[in-house]
Scaffold this motif. Sequence first.
Motif, PDB file in Angstrom:
ATOM      1  N   GLN A  39       0.861  -1.182   0.000  1.00 22.20           N
ATOM      2  CA  GLN A  39       0.000   0.000   0.000  1.00 22.20           C
ATOM      3  C   GLN A  39       0.901   1.238   0.000  1.00 22.20           C
ATOM      4  O   GLN A  39       1.918   1.247   0.697  1.00 22.20           O
ATOM      5  CB  GLN A  39      -0.866  -0.041   1.266  1.00 22.20           C
ATOM      6  N   SER A  40       0.563   2.268  -0.753  1.00 27.20           N
ATOM      7  CA  SER A  40       1.347   3.507  -0.823  1.00 27.20           C
ATOM      8  C   SER A  40       0.535   4.682  -0.295  1.00 27.20           C
ATOM      9  O   SER A  40      -0.662   4.781  -0.569  1.00 27.20           O
ATOM     10  CB  SER A  40       1.736   3.827  -2.271  1.00 27.20           C
ATOM     11  N   SER A  41       1.216   5.578   0.412  1.00 33.54           N
ATOM     12  CA  SER A  41       0.558   6.805   0.870  1.00 33.54           C
ATOM     13  C   SER A  41       0.479   7.800  -0.277  1.00 33.54           C
ATOM     14  O   SER A  41       1.113   7.632  -1.316  1.00 33.54           O
ATOM     15  CB  SER A  41       1.334   7.437   2.028  1.00 33.54           C
ATOM     16  N   THR A  42      -0.250   8.848  -0.066  1.00 36.33           N
ATOM     17  CA  THR A  42      -0.199  10.002  -0.952  1.00 36.33           C
ATOM     18  C   THR A  42       1.162  10.660  -0.753  1.00 36.33           C
ATOM     19  O   THR A  42       1.676  10.705   0.367  1.00 36.33           O
ATOM     20  CB  THR A  42      -1.325  10.993  -0.577  1.00 36.33           C
ATOM     21  N   SER A  55       2.314   8.648   6.349  1.00 32.75           N
ATOM     22  CA  SER A  55       1.813   7.396   6.913  1.00 32.75           C
ATOM     23  C   SER A  55       0.884   6.732   5.915  1.00 32.75           C
ATOM     24  O   SER A  55       0.211   7.403   5.137  1.00 32.75           O
ATOM     25  CB  SER A  55       1.044   7.650   8.216  1.00 32.75           C
ATOM     26  N   VAL A  56       0.855   5.418   5.974  1.00 32.54           N
ATOM     27  CA  VAL A  56      -0.040   4.646   5.117  1.00 32.54           C
ATOM     28  C   VAL A  56      -0.651   3.528   5.953  1.00 32.54           C
ATOM     29  O   VAL A  56       0.022   2.944   6.801  1.00 32.54           O
ATOM     30  CB  VAL A  56       0.703   4.100   3.872  1.00 32.54           C
ATOM     31  N   THR A  57      -1.925   3.263   5.717  1.00 30.47           N
ATOM     32  CA  THR A  57      -2.664   2.262   6.480  1.00 30.47           C
ATOM     33  C   THR A  57      -3.119   1.131   5.565  1.00 30.47           C
ATOM     34  O   THR A  57      -3.566   1.373   4.441  1.00 30.47           O
ATOM     35  CB  THR A  57      -3.886   2.916   7.162  1.00 30.47           C
ATOM     36  N   TRP A  69       9.835   3.479   2.218  1.00 27.53           N
ATOM     37  CA  TRP A  69       9.517   4.801   1.685  1.00 27.53           C
ATOM     38  C   TRP A  69      10.172   4.980   0.327  1.00 27.53           C
ATOM     39  O   TRP A  69      11.060   4.233  -0.055  1.00 27.53           O
ATOM     40  CB  TRP A  69      10.012   5.876   2.651  1.00 27.53           C
ATOM     41  N   THR A  89      -0.539   0.276  10.370  1.00 26.45           N
ATOM     42  CA  THR A  89      -0.037   1.532   9.798  1.00 26.45           C
ATOM     43  C   THR A  89       1.495   1.583   9.822  1.00 26.45           C
ATOM     44  O   THR A  89       2.108   1.169  10.804  1.00 26.45           O
ATOM     45  CB  THR A  89      -0.603   2.733  10.580  1.00 26.45           C
ATOM     46  N   THR A  91       4.690   4.385   9.315  1.00 33.27           N
ATOM     47  CA  THR A  91       4.963   5.819   9.328  1.00 33.27           C
ATOM     48  C   THR A  91       6.441   6.075   9.049  1.00 33.27           C
ATOM     49  O   THR A  91       7.308   5.377   9.580  1.00 33.27           O
ATOM     50  CB  THR A  91       4.569   6.435  10.685  1.00 33.27           C
ATOM     51  N   THR A 105       6.921   9.404   0.087  1.00 34.61           N
ATOM     52  CA  THR A 105       5.809   8.467   0.019  1.00 34.61           C
ATOM     53  C   THR A 105       6.113   7.303   0.955  1.00 34.61           C
ATOM     54  O   THR A 105       7.192   6.702   0.865  1.00 34.61           O
ATOM     55  CB  THR A 105       5.619   7.930  -1.415  1.00 34.61           C
TER      56      THR A 105
END
Length: 114
Positions: A39-42, A55-57, A69, A89, A91, A105
């Motif tokens: 999963q990737s964060s914005t 952070s990505v959940t 990252w 999550t 971070t 990211t």
Amino acid sequence: VGPEGAVGPEGAVGPEGAVGPEGAVGPEGAPGVLGFYTQSSTAVEIPKKKLGTASVTCDPGDLVVGGGWSSTDGDHFVVLESAPSGIDTWTVTINNRARKPMTLTALARCADLS
């Protein structure tokens, strides 16, 4: 009736008893891992000479099992944290030491449990 006598010696161990009946079936166990996904964060913009966090959940009901990252800058930053911040999550916190903004990211490796 006379006085009570002394306690006698302990007797020999008796034979082993018969096997008891089988117990009831226990409750169903928790489901296992069905697979893994990333999963990737914005992307988060970090101003020059500032700290930034992304952070990505994982999806609901799934667990984070690793992470990392990606960034747009090659070597002008320090990773201060890249770790789980809960059961689902990941971070990442970076100190951008560059003289220009950068993007960060966060990436989470998730175990699919549902």
